[in-house]
Structure formats: C-alpha cells, structure tokens
Design an enzyme around this catalytic site. Structure first.
Site, PDB file in Angstrom:
ATOM      1  N   SER A 145       0.838  -1.204   0.000  1.00  0.00           N
ATOM      2  CA  SER A 145       0.000   0.000   0.000  1.00  0.00           C
ATOM      3  C   SER A 145       0.873   1.254   0.000  1.00  0.00           C
ATOM      4  O   SER A 145       2.086   1.184   0.224  1.00  0.00           O
ATOM      5  CB  SER A 145      -0.896   0.021   1.246  1.00  0.00           C
ATOM      6  OG  SER A 145      -0.095   0.263   2.400  1.00  0.00           O
ATOM      7  N   LYS A 146       0.224   2.386  -0.214  1.00  0.00           N
ATOM      8  CA  LYS A 146       0.918   3.676  -0.179  1.00  0.00           C
ATOM      9  C   LYS A 146       1.556   3.893   1.196  1.00  0.00           C
ATOM     10  O   LYS A 146       2.649   4.439   1.312  1.00  0.00           O
ATOM     11  CB  LYS A 146      -0.092   4.785  -0.488  1.00  0.00           C
ATOM     12  CG  LYS A 146       0.483   6.176  -0.438  1.00  0.00           C
ATOM     13  CD  LYS A 146      -0.585   7.211  -0.702  1.00  0.00           C
ATOM     14  CE  LYS A 146      -0.086   8.620  -0.457  1.00  0.00           C
ATOM     15  NZ  LYS A 146       0.337   8.906   0.893  1.00  0.00           N
TER      16      LYS A 146
END
Length: 505
Positions: free
Chosen positions: A262-263
């Site tokens: 994920s970011k």
C-alpha cells in the site's frame, strides 16, 4: 492461437495508478506483443461519484513514461471505441433487458431500508443475509411480483436495480490460465446488481459487454477479481457468447509483514508506490513517484516484470523488447510476490551504468539549473563520464561530484584533523608555486610533475595528497585527484588550495 489476441487494461480514474496496476498493464502488453496482438486501454469511469480530476491523464502519462504503448484507447481511437465507459453508457440497458428476457436477470425494487432491515434481522439470528435463490422469491422483485405489479412499478418510475439470477446447486468448472481448473458452487453466490435505475450499469455488466464488443480474447487482471470470476463466466453464458480466457495475477505484497503493498508502506519505508508524482486534488497531498525520484523507466519495468514472473533462466536484466520475447503467461506465479525496494535500486544501478551518457548529462544539467549553477554541456558530460559508474541516481552524481561545480566552503573536520598538521600549509604553498609554473595542466602531465616534486622533496605522498584532496573536494572522496584538478582548471585549483591554507592554516 488461432483468433487474434486482444487484451485490455481497464483502470478506473479514481486516483493515481498504483505500481500493481502498472504491472497488470505490463503483463497484458507483453502477452499481446508476444502473440502479435492488440493492447487496448479502456477507462472504466461508470462510477462518477469516485471520479477524480486528472486521474485519466495520469494513467495515460504513466503508461507512456513506462514505455507501455497501447494500440487503442482514449486519443488513439480504433474500431472498437469509444474507450471511456461513460461515453458508452447508452448501450448497456438493452443488454440488461436481454438478460431479463432470457430469465438470467430480474428487476428488484427493494429499498435500501428494507434490505437493511433484512440484514439486521439475520444478524440477530446469527446468520448472514445474502440476496439469492434462498430468499429472492420472498423479496420485492419481478420473480415474486405479478407482471402487472412490475409494470405498475416501472411506469411509476419506482427505483429499481436489475440483478443477475444466480443458479441454485450448480458446480461451475472454470479454467484459469495461471491457477488451473477451478470449481465454484453457485449456491454460495449472491445475485449481484448489474444495472441501476439511474441508467448506469455496474462494473460487472459494463465490463462483460465491453470485453465482448471489443473482442477481448484474454482477460489478464489482478487476483482481487477472482471473486467476480463466476459471475462473469455466467454472464457470458447467459448472453450466449464465447468467454475469453481468464488469468488472475498474484498480489504484490508488503516488503515486511503480510498483505497487499500500500501507499502507507511506501511512506513508512521511503519508496514510491506510484510511477509518477501525484498531487491529490482534494487534499493537496503530494505522493512521490518513481520518475521524480530519479528512476529510469527501464529499471521500474524490469523490477515489475519479476514481481510474479520469472523467465526460467539465470538472466535478470531485460529490456522491454527482450521481455516480450521471454514472457509466458504459464510462468506467472500463483503466490504473491514480496516487494523489495533494494532490488529496485539494484536494477536502477545497472541501468545507470548502461545508460547513454548524454541523457544522463541533460538530467544533471537540470539539477544544476535548479541550483543556479552555470556549466557548459560539454563539461557536464565529462563529469557524467567520470562519475556514472559510482552512481545509482543522477542526483548521486551531484552529491558525489558537487566539487566539480562549486568550491568547498567547509572541510570534513575528522579528515582535516588527520591530514592538516603542522607544516602542511607550507607544503601546500610550495605546491601552489609549483602549479603556477606548470604549463600543461592535463591529468597525466600534472601527475608526473607533482610525483617528481614529492620524490625530490623526500616527503611521504600522504602528506601532500591528503591535504591536496581536502583542499579541492572538502572531504576524502571523489575520483583521481589529478583528473579533478585538470577538470576544474589551474586557476580554480590554486584558488582552492589558497582558501584551504587560509581556513585550516
């Protein structure tokens, strides 16, 4: 493969393109080109509530930067457009109604409050509410209501959805090109919504209709779409169409721990998860990108190709055309691929060493311009030739070779203490006098002259070379010292030696 291979990458413009999406696009592209087929870009923007301004352009620019060229798509119209779903919305209703006529779908009039009440009722009894064969004939839909009641509701413009009618007690046998044969029990499936009364299809209907009309032969997508596979397979069957071949790609996993990359992982560990920098139009938050962090697209593509696939050989470095030749869908792994930021840097370093010096020099010139440092293109190119082997990013050439452009304003204290002793200033003054007399200031001639002088004086090389390097560089780093002196020139070399004497003496 007899029929023409046609694949598509179909992102939603709801934000920046994640590198997992770039990898999906890459595998589709490689598969298409391997089989002399077409790679189509389709923008799935039916969900207008989640549409983000600038996201579509970002997707297209990202693919262009990576070198993943689509054959058809927005701005590259082919025979199967338009390529934005929002521009195709008028065609979906007739397909939804076709499914109703063939008894594969039905109108459902249940309100959100009614469905909520059913869910709560089931929860209180320790059950889960699923809208399917189990209860659909007791709910508000065209299976439980008479034809007249249905007509009345439609004429009165009551809100409705069109749901797919999942069969009861059937075992579906579906082949996935990566995962092999799969068996799915239809009794466990819910009756998914295909069409809403606002005239917009859901993803499921639009996706199938578009893939059919665009003659997509292979659907290569992320494994998050596996739960939709049974419905999509049954939709093809309901329409009486031949289904494409399906292949579901493994997830890209976090570098540490479990779950999808994920970011947040990138923010925490300091690496990008987007191909290009993204500025969120609502919050103004800026997320870094591989391009802006100085990565070459070749390095990013090579890294992504190996996240879930391997060629079955020892070769690790592949240009895009080599990947096309080597790529086989059968060699894509079933299991998730752990992301390794250090491996990406390793690929980057390889491509930096391989890179043509001129474009690297242009990037270094851009860094210098931002710092308001003037230098000729020829000079910058010479610096790149000298420093490229030591660098991973173009910015490293600046950080490791700043002294080619600016004189040091301070000196590393540890090195200064070690190399600048009593008598050093006098030796450096003698070196200045020697260099003033030196006509040929090329590196080889300088080396011969300084070496001869040191030997004639009978002092250790370290007593001259260490303070000499400190004076020119400010630290004990950089390439051959005579090369540095020759590059910056006689006047600048003498000036830096004088400054060191004044500062450290």
């Amino acid at each position: 493969m007899s029929a023409k291979v046609r694949v598509r990458f179909a992102p939603s413009p709801t934000g920046p393109l994640h590198i997992g999406g770039v990898r999906t696009a890459l595998y589709n592209y490689l598969f298409a080109k391997k089989h002399k087929g077409d790679f189509v870009l389709r923008i799935e923007d039916t969900d207008q509530n989640r549409y983000v301004e600038g996201a579509e352009n970002y997707i297209i620019e990202s693919l262009e930067w990576c070198g993943i060229a689509f054959d058809e798509g927005p701005g590259k119209e082919g025979d199967y457009g338009p390529y934005r779903q929002s521009e195709r919305k008028d065609m979906y209703r007739k397909y939804a109604e076709q499914l109703i006529k063939s008894d594969h779908a039905y109108y459902a009039f249940d309100t959100a409050d009614e469905l909520d009440a059913h869910r709560k009722d089931h929860e209180e009894r320790g059950k889960t509410f699923i809208y399917n064969w189990h209860n659909r004939e007791k709910l508000q839909n065209s299976l439980s209501l008479s034809e007249d009641e249905v007509r009345e509701k439609l004429d009165a413009d009551e809100n409705y959805v069109i749901r797919f009618k999942s069969p009861k007690d059937e075992k579906l046998h579906i082949k996935d090109e990566i995962r092999g044969d799969m068996e799915i029990d239809t009794s466990t499936l819910d009756d998914k919504v295909l069409f809403k009364s606002d005239g917009m299809p859901t993803y499921h209907l639009a996706n199938i209709v578009d893939d059919h009309l665009m003659q997509i032969s292979h659907v290569i997508r992320g494994e998050e779409w596996l739960p939709s596979l049974a419905l999509h397979f049954m939709l093809y069957r309901g329409f009486g169409w031949d289904a494409p071949k399906f292949a579901h790609l493994p997830l890209i996993l976090k570098p540490q721990g479990k779950g999808k990359l994920s970011k947040r992982d990138g923010d925490k560990l300091g690496f990008p998860v987007f191909p290009l920098e993204w500025k969120d139009p609502s919050s103004g938050e800026i997320s870094t990108g591989y391009r802006e962090d100085g990565y070459f697209p070749e390095a990013v593509i090579n890294m992504l190709a190996f996240l879930g696939w391997n060629p079955g050989t020892e070769q690790e470095f592949f240009k895009l055309d080599e990947l096309v030749k080597a790529f086989e869908i059968s060699r894509v792994h079933k299991g998730g691929a752990k992301f390794d930021p250090e491996k990406t840097k390793w690929f980057q370093q390889h491509y930096m060493h391989e890179a043509d010096e001129k474009p690297v020099a242009e990037k270094l010139e851009y860094i210098l311009q931002k710092k308001e440092i003037k230098a000729s293109s020829a000079y910058v190119l010479e610096v790149v030739k000298l420093m490229k082997e030591r660098a991973v990013f173009v910015n490293d050439i600046w950080e490791q070779g700043y002294f080619f452009f600016v004189a040091p304003t301070s000196y590393d204290p540890k090195n200064a203490k070690k190399s600048w002793k009593e008598g050093t200033s006098e030796i450096m003054q003698e070196l200045i006098d020697l260099l003033k007399e030196q006509q040929d200031f090329e590196a080889e001639a300088l080396q011969v002259r300084v070496k001869t002088w040191i030997e004639e004086k009978g002092i250790g090389f370290g007593k001259v070379m260490q303070p000499f390097r400190l004076a020119l560089v400010g630290a004990m780093q950089g390439p051959d010292l005579y090369v540095i002196a020759a590059m910056i020139g006689k006047e600048e070399t003498i000036s830096r030696l004088q400054n060191a004497i004044n500062t450290l003496g």
